[in-house]
Design a protein around this motif. Structure first.
Motif, PDB file in Angstrom:
ATOM      1  N   ILE A 283      22.686 166.634  37.518  1.00 56.29           N
ATOM      2  CA  ILE A 283      24.662 166.696  37.957  1.00 56.29           C
ATOM      3  C   ILE A 283      24.792 168.507  37.589  1.00 56.29           C
ATOM      4  CG2 ILE A 283      26.585 166.166  37.976  1.00 56.29           C
ATOM      5  CD1 ILE A 283      25.100 163.251  38.169  1.00 56.29           C
ATOM      6  N   ALA A 284      24.870 168.039  35.918  1.00 57.39           N
ATOM      7  CA  ALA A 284      25.327 169.461  35.212  1.00 57.39           C
ATOM      8  C   ALA A 284      24.292 169.812  33.883  1.00 57.39           C
ATOM      9  CB  ALA A 284      26.665 169.187  34.990  1.00 57.39           C
ATOM     10  N   VAL A 285      25.147 170.423  33.197  1.00 59.22           N
ATOM     11  CA  VAL A 285      24.052 170.776  31.851  1.00 59.22           C
ATOM     12  C   VAL A 285      24.629 169.742  31.274  1.00 59.22           C
ATOM     13  CG1 VAL A 285      23.108 172.154  29.840  1.00 59.22           C
ATOM     14  CG2 VAL A 285      23.267 173.266  32.837  1.00 59.22           C
ATOM     15  N   GLY A 286      23.542 168.230  29.914  1.00 60.17           N
ATOM     16  CA  GLY A 286      23.893 167.955  29.541  1.00 60.17           C
ATOM     17  C   GLY A 286      23.460 168.329  27.463  1.00 60.17           C
ATOM     18  N   CYS A 287      23.722 168.345  26.894  1.00 53.73           N
ATOM     19  CA  CYS A 287      23.387 168.607  25.476  1.00 53.73           C
ATOM     20  C   CYS A 287      24.112 167.435  24.228  1.00 53.73           C
ATOM     21  CB  CYS A 287      24.235 169.766  25.177  1.00 53.73           C
ATOM     22  SG  CYS A 287      23.601 171.523  25.999  1.00 53.73           S
ATOM     23  N   GLN A 288      23.055 167.306  23.675  1.00 51.55           N
ATOM     24  CA  GLN A 288      23.261 166.755  22.949  1.00 51.55           C
ATOM     25  C   GLN A 288      23.937 166.844  21.374  1.00 51.55           C
ATOM     26  OE1 GLN A 288      21.500 163.265  23.587  1.00 51.55           O
ATOM     27  NE2 GLN A 288      21.495 164.550  25.586  1.00 51.55           N
ATOM     28  N   ALA A 289      24.443 168.034  20.874  1.00 53.19           N
ATOM     29  CA  ALA A 289      25.323 168.598  20.077  1.00 53.19           C
ATOM     30  C   ALA A 289      25.781 169.629  21.100  1.00 53.19           C
ATOM     31  CB  ALA A 289      24.516 168.408  18.862  1.00 53.19           C
ATOM     32  N   TRP A 290      26.088 170.595  19.773  1.00 58.44           N
ATOM     33  CA  TRP A 290      26.840 171.561  20.340  1.00 58.44           C
ATOM     34  C   TRP A 290      25.688 172.720  20.102  1.00 58.44           C
ATOM     35  CZ3 TRP A 290      31.251 173.268  23.096  1.00 58.44           C
ATOM     36  CH2 TRP A 290      31.310 174.775  23.003  1.00 58.44           C
ATOM     37  N   PRO A 291      25.374 173.553  21.240  1.00 59.83           N
ATOM     38  CA  PRO A 291      24.537 174.391  21.027  1.00 59.83           C
ATOM     39  C   PRO A 291      24.200 176.010  20.681  1.00 59.83           C
ATOM     40  CG  PRO A 291      24.675 174.119  23.546  1.00 59.83           C
ATOM     41  CD  PRO A 291      26.040 173.263  22.416  1.00 59.83           C
ATOM     42  N   PRO A 292      23.089 176.379  19.909  1.00 63.41           N
ATOM     43  CA  PRO A 292      22.904 177.614  18.657  1.00 63.41           C
ATOM     44  C   PRO A 292      24.417 178.735  20.030  1.00 63.41           C
ATOM     45  CG  PRO A 292      21.318 176.627  19.113  1.00 63.41           C
ATOM     46  CD  PRO A 292      22.185 175.899  19.678  1.00 63.41           C
ATOM     47  N   ALA A 293      24.929 179.978  19.433  1.00 67.78           N
ATOM     48  CA  ALA A 293      25.074 180.420  20.341  1.00 67.78           C
ATOM     49  C   ALA A 293      24.001 181.172  21.287  1.00 67.78           C
ATOM     50  CB  ALA A 293      26.035 181.712  19.507  1.00 67.78           C
ATOM     51  N   HIS A 294      23.025 182.083  20.929  1.00 69.91           N
ATOM     52  CA  HIS A 294      22.026 182.298  21.376  1.00 69.91           C
ATOM     53  C   HIS A 294      22.165 182.081  22.861  1.00 69.91           C
ATOM     54  CE1 HIS A 294      19.004 179.897  19.140  1.00 69.91           C
ATOM     55  NE2 HIS A 294      18.669 179.874  20.375  1.00 69.91           N
ATOM     56  N   GLU A 295      22.012 180.219  22.398  1.00 72.60           N
ATOM     57  CA  GLU A 295      21.675 179.495  23.892  1.00 72.60           C
ATOM     58  C   GLU A 295      22.413 179.634  25.290  1.00 72.60           C
ATOM     59  OE1 GLU A 295      20.061 175.313  22.418  1.00 72.60           O
ATOM     60  OE2 GLU A 295      18.580 176.285  21.774  1.00 72.60           O
ATOM     61  N   TRP A 296      24.137 180.088  24.882  1.00 74.02           N
ATOM     62  CA  TRP A 296      24.554 179.794  25.672  1.00 74.02           C
ATOM     63  C   TRP A 296      24.625 180.626  27.244  1.00 74.02           C
ATOM     64  CZ3 TRP A 296      28.296 176.171  26.535  1.00 74.02           C
ATOM     65  CH2 TRP A 296      28.338 175.018  25.738  1.00 74.02           C
ATOM     66  N   PRO A 297      24.246 181.957  27.397  1.00 68.79           N
ATOM     67  CA  PRO A 297      24.028 182.795  28.314  1.00 68.79           C
ATOM     68  C   PRO A 297      23.378 181.905  29.280  1.00 68.79           C
ATOM     69  CG  PRO A 297      23.828 183.615  26.667  1.00 68.79           C
ATOM     70  CD  PRO A 297      23.433 182.827  25.856  1.00 68.79           C
ATOM     71  N   GLU A 298      21.953 181.596  29.081  1.00 69.72           N
ATOM     72  CA  GLU A 298      21.406 180.463  29.709  1.00 69.72           C
ATOM     73  C   GLU A 298      21.589 179.488  30.083  1.00 69.72           C
ATOM     74  OE1 GLU A 298      18.448 177.820  31.110  1.00 69.72           O
ATOM     75  OE2 GLU A 298      18.801 177.882  29.257  1.00 69.72           O
ATOM     76  N   LEU A 299      22.874 178.476  29.417  1.00 70.07           N
ATOM     77  CA  LEU A 299      23.188 177.310  29.764  1.00 70.07           C
ATOM     78  C   LEU A 299      24.001 177.735  30.837  1.00 70.07           C
ATOM     79  CD1 LEU A 299      23.962 176.385  26.019  1.00 70.07           C
ATOM     80  CD2 LEU A 299      22.060 174.629  27.548  1.00 70.07           C
ATOM     81  N   LEU A 300      25.202 178.547  30.536  1.00 68.63           N
ATOM     82  CA  LEU A 300      25.752 178.842  31.644  1.00 68.63           C
ATOM     83  C   LEU A 300      25.014 179.406  33.491  1.00 68.63           C
ATOM     84  CD1 LEU A 300      28.571 180.790  29.916  1.00 68.63           C
ATOM     85  CD2 LEU A 300      28.886 178.792  30.442  1.00 68.63           C
ATOM     86  N   ASP A 301      24.480 179.863  32.990  1.00 69.61           N
ATOM     87  CA  ASP A 301      23.731 180.578  34.303  1.00 69.61           C
ATOM     88  C   ASP A 301      22.812 179.541  34.555  1.00 69.61           C
ATOM     89  OD1 ASP A 301      24.454 183.182  34.473  1.00 69.61           O
ATOM     90  OD2 ASP A 301      22.597 183.834  33.102  1.00 69.61           O
ATOM     91  N   ARG A 302      22.349 178.147  34.142  1.00 70.11           N
ATOM     92  CA  ARG A 302      22.487 177.481  34.665  1.00 70.11           C
ATOM     93  C   ARG A 302      23.051 176.200  35.367  1.00 70.11           C
ATOM     94  NH1 ARG A 302      19.516 173.121  30.687  1.00 70.11           N
ATOM     95  NH2 ARG A 302      19.101 174.883  29.532  1.00 70.11           N
ATOM     96  N   ALA A 303      24.228 175.671  34.568  1.00 71.80           N
ATOM     97  CA  ALA A 303      24.986 175.493  35.439  1.00 71.80           C
ATOM     98  C   ALA A 303      26.108 175.543  36.003  1.00 71.80           C
ATOM     99  CB  ALA A 303      26.429 174.868  33.941  1.00 71.80           C
ATOM    100  N   LEU A 304      26.394 177.278  36.362  1.00 67.17           N
ATOM    101  CA  LEU A 304      26.375 177.776  38.204  1.00 67.17           C
ATOM    102  C   LEU A 304      25.016 177.303  38.912  1.00 67.17           C
ATOM    103  CD1 LEU A 304      27.758 181.055  36.931  1.00 67.17           C
ATOM    104  CD2 LEU A 304      28.784 179.228  38.097  1.00 67.17           C
ATOM    105  N   ALA A 305      23.872 177.223  38.189  1.00 68.73           N
ATOM    106  CA  ALA A 305      22.433 177.156  39.516  1.00 68.73           C
ATOM    107  C   ALA A 305      22.866 175.520  39.918  1.00 68.73           C
ATOM    108  CB  ALA A 305      21.559 177.374  38.974  1.00 68.73           C
ATOM    109  N   ARG A 306      22.952 174.912  39.200  1.00 69.89           N
ATOM    110  CA  ARG A 306      23.096 173.501  39.375  1.00 69.89           C
ATOM    111  C   ARG A 306      24.483 173.341  40.412  1.00 69.89           C
ATOM    112  NH1 ARG A 306      20.762 169.764  34.752  1.00 69.89           N
ATOM    113  NH2 ARG A 306      18.772 170.133  34.970  1.00 69.89           N
TER     114      ARG A 306
END
Length: 340
Positions: A283-306
């Motif tokens: 449905i969206a991107v779910g994370c068990q805890a706040w991700p490290p900074a370097h993961e955020w570009p991919e997380l935002l792109d993945r959320a847009l793709a979903r």
């Protein structure tokens, strides 16, 4: 008349109560240690606090009653007073039932006063003795999430009396927006915090912002200006980053926005369970805890793709109306039907 107990911690319980009250055709009487919501025109009982002074100082008063309850410290004046208030309310007002959102002790006390209970079921691992006692004794379990989200390991008798109504949001009556088709040239991240506290630090948020150049981050939390415009802010966001509290998730779901849902620490892994299910269902991107900074570009792109249309599985847009229909049809031995 139906009663509704709303826990005073956070804002989600009171918000859910207001949504259900608006959908009901019979009066709803609120009970809480919190003040009544602004504009509340129904009956209201302000309950004494049972957690004053700080709960840490009450730990030596056997608050769990040897593991049977969650919170009932011995020799506590506030607890005795609130129990007397609840019993007096049951005797004086003759409610058809009490919706309990949430408290094991309130559920049990109401039932001991002869009031049928509808217990709001919560995400996470709820197989401890106090939760089993409250859920077992309830006439119905109100699940403000879709069937299959948090009930996979429930016993059959819980499942049989559950009302799976989907998410309940104050925005359910708004027009469902069109899906996001492409990333905007100047994309925006809307960060939503709740009133129940958070573990994510300002430094972690700033590091995520620095790691995503080209994105504008807007932070929103209870008590900040602009709260009346949250719906518009949700619509303007390309991606919403939210904690995994039920109320926040419901509002993002109602808006059908691409999202990164980050669990914050809560008892019984409540938010962890929600973030995990949302991610498993894509449905969206779910994370068990706040991700490290370097993961955020991919997380935002993945959320847009979903995208955001997957939220229709979580929120049908009529959760409160479904609750109202269940409450109207609730019949228990010796209890008059609604409106009689």
């Amino acid at each position: 008349m139906i009663g509704y107990y709303a826990h005073h911690r956070g804002a989600g319980h009171l918000t859910r109560m207001r949504s259900i009250a608006a959908a009901l055709e019979e009066p709803l009487w609120g009970l809480s240690s919190a003040a009544p919501p602004y504009g509340w025109d129904g009956g209201w009982t302000t309950l004494a606090r049972d957690d004053d002074p700080d709960p840490g100082s009450l730990a030596d008063r056997d608050p769990t009653a040897h593991g049977v309850l969650h919170w009932a410290p011995t020799h506590h004046e506030g607890l005795a007073r609130r129990s007397a208030q609840l019993a007096a309310w049951a005797a004086d007002e003759h409610p058809r039932a009490l919706v309990v959102d949430v408290s094991v002790e309130v559920s049990l006390l109401a039932r001991l006063c002869g009031v049928p209970t509808v217990v709001v079921a919560m995400p996470g691992l709820r197989d401890d003795p106090p939760h089993r006692l409250a859920y077992d004794s309830a006439d119905a379990l109100l699940a403000p999430w879709p069937r299959g989200a948090h009930d996979l390991h429930w016993p059959d008798h819980w499942f049989a009396k559950a009302w799976f109504v989907g998410a309940i949001s104050r925005f359910d009556d708004r027009r469902v927006p069109e899906p996001v088709a492409t990333r905007a040239s100047d994309p925006t991240v809307l960060v939503l915090w709740g009133a129940g506290g958070r573990s994510t630090t300002a430094e972690q948020l700033h590091e995520a912002q620095a790691a995503t150049p080209g994105w504008t981050w807007v932070e929103r939390s209870p008590g900040t200006t602009g709260s009346d415009e949250l719906w518009d802010e949700l619509q303007a966001a390309d991606v919403v980053v939210t904690h995994a509290g039920q109320n926040a998730v419901a509002e993002v779901a109602a808006a059908r926005r691409p999202a990164v849902v980050v669990a914050q620490p809560r008892p019984h892994d409540e938010q962890v369970a929600t973030a995990r299910r949302i991610d498993d269902w894509r449905i969206a991107v779910g994370c068990q805890a706040w991700p490290p900074a370097h993961e955020w570009p991919e997380l935002l792109d993945r959320a847009l793709a979903r995208g955001g249309q997957g939220w229709s599985r979580w929120s049908t847009g009529d959760g409160a109306t479904r609750v109202a229909a269940h409450l109207a049809g609730l019949t228990c031995p010796g209890v008059p039907d609604a409106g009689s």
